[in-house]
Write a protein that holds these residues in place. Structure first.
Motif, PDB file in Angstrom:
ATOM      1  N   THR A  16       0.839  -1.210   0.000  1.00 41.06           N
ATOM      2  CA  THR A  16       0.000   0.000   0.000  1.00 41.06           C
ATOM      3  C   THR A  16       0.868   1.253   0.000  1.00 41.06           C
ATOM      4  O   THR A  16       0.540   2.233  -0.675  1.00 41.06           O
ATOM      5  N   LYS A  32       0.989   4.258  -2.904  1.00 43.34           N
ATOM      6  CA  LYS A  32       0.935   5.697  -2.623  1.00 43.34           C
ATOM      7  C   LYS A  32       2.127   6.413  -3.241  1.00 43.34           C
ATOM      8  O   LYS A  32       1.985   7.491  -3.831  1.00 43.34           O
ATOM      9  N   TYR A  85      -6.621  -6.660  -6.224  1.00 40.65           N
ATOM     10  CA  TYR A  85      -6.339  -6.062  -4.917  1.00 40.65           C
ATOM     11  C   TYR A  85      -5.860  -4.615  -5.062  1.00 40.65           C
ATOM     12  O   TYR A  85      -6.240  -3.740  -4.275  1.00 40.65           O
ATOM     13  N   ILE A 104      -8.929  -2.488  -5.921  1.00 34.81           N
ATOM     14  CA  ILE A 104      -9.764  -2.235  -4.740  1.00 34.81           C
ATOM     15  C   ILE A 104      -9.104  -1.186  -3.849  1.00 34.81           C
ATOM     16  O   ILE A 104      -9.770  -0.288  -3.330  1.00 34.81           O
ATOM     17  N   TYR A 105      -7.794  -1.268  -3.688  1.00 32.86           N
ATOM     18  CA  TYR A 105      -7.104  -0.287  -2.855  1.00 32.86           C
ATOM     19  C   TYR A 105      -7.195   1.109  -3.470  1.00 32.86           C
ATOM     20  O   TYR A 105      -7.449   2.095  -2.766  1.00 32.86           O
ATOM     21  N   GLU A 131      -9.523   2.202  -5.342  1.00 34.97           N
ATOM     22  CA  GLU A 131     -10.904   2.634  -5.139  1.00 34.97           C
ATOM     23  C   GLU A 131     -11.091   3.194  -3.728  1.00 34.97           C
ATOM     24  O   GLU A 131     -11.784   4.190  -3.532  1.00 34.97           O
ATOM     25  N   SER A 132     -10.448   2.577  -2.749  1.00 33.76           N
ATOM     26  CA  SER A 132     -10.558   3.063  -1.372  1.00 33.76           C
ATOM     27  C   SER A 132      -9.897   4.425  -1.196  1.00 33.76           C
ATOM     28  O   SER A 132     -10.264   5.176  -0.295  1.00 33.76           O
ATOM     29  N   LEU A 133      -8.919   4.748  -2.033  1.00 36.06           N
ATOM     30  CA  LEU A 133      -8.245   6.038  -1.949  1.00 36.06           C
ATOM     31  C   LEU A 133      -9.053   7.178  -2.549  1.00 36.06           C
ATOM     32  O   LEU A 133      -8.740   8.340  -2.322  1.00 36.06           O
ATOM     33  N   GLN A 134     -10.092   6.853  -3.295  1.00 35.08           N
ATOM     34  CA  GLN A 134     -10.874   7.887  -3.960  1.00 35.08           C
ATOM     35  C   GLN A 134     -11.539   8.864  -2.991  1.00 35.08           C
ATOM     36  O   GLN A 134     -11.885   9.964  -3.385  1.00 35.08           O
ATOM     37  N   ALA A 135     -11.693   8.492  -1.747  1.00 35.91           N
ATOM     38  CA  ALA A 135     -12.266   9.408  -0.766  1.00 35.91           C
ATOM     39  C   ALA A 135     -11.324  10.584  -0.495  1.00 35.91           C
ATOM     40  O   ALA A 135     -11.779  11.680  -0.199  1.00 35.91           O
ATOM     41  N   SER A 136     -10.016  10.355  -0.640  1.00 37.38           N
ATOM     42  CA  SER A 136      -9.050  11.416  -0.352  1.00 37.38           C
ATOM     43  C   SER A 136      -8.306  11.925  -1.584  1.00 37.38           C
ATOM     44  O   SER A 136      -7.646  12.950  -1.518  1.00 37.38           O
ATOM     45  N   THR A 178      -0.770   9.988   6.292  1.00 39.38           N
ATOM     46  CA  THR A 178      -1.156   8.598   6.446  1.00 39.38           C
ATOM     47  C   THR A 178      -1.244   8.252   7.919  1.00 39.38           C
ATOM     48  O   THR A 178      -0.719   8.961   8.771  1.00 39.38           O
TER      49      THR A 178
END
Length: 108
Positions: free
Chosen positions: A7, A11, A49, A52-53, A55-60, A84
């Motif tokens: 992860t 980044k 994977y 999906i990760y 996609e989870s970062l799209q909030a920030s 982080t």
């Protein structure tokens, strides 16, 4: 599932590459120690994977996502924030001198 190292590599990668394909990201992860196993179709097993990760970062992170026939293209609109959880969890280490001249290690 991705490791913490993977992860952090993701980044790092999206900080340096504002426009990339998911397969390029997977190849970067593999170059840095991730598994190079593939499905019978030739797609890397780490591919879903990583998707999906991201996609989870799209909030920030604001990203444009374009689906192509065999890949996904990402365009990062704003750079990733370096706030982080790991950075927030780092504690300042300082050495305090007690009255008797002895040094004491403090993790606060």
């Amino acid at each position: 599932m991705l490791s913490t190292k993977e992860t952090e590599l993701i980044k790092e990668y999206i900080t340096r590459n504002q426009l990339f394909h998911l397969t390029e990201l997977c190849e970067y992860l593999i170059e840095n120690g991730s598994s190079s196993q593939t499905y019978s179709t030739g797609r890397y097993k780490i591919y879903p994977y990583a998707a999906i990760y991201l996609e989870s970062l799209q909030a920030s992170i604001e990203m444009d996502i374009t689906l192509t026939e065999k890949n996904v293209r990402y365009k990062v609109k704003n750079p990733i924030s370096i706030t982080t959880e790991e950075k927030e969890e780092k504690k300042e280490v300082k050495i305090e001198k007690e009255e008797d001249g002895m040094e004491q290690l403090s993790l606060f």
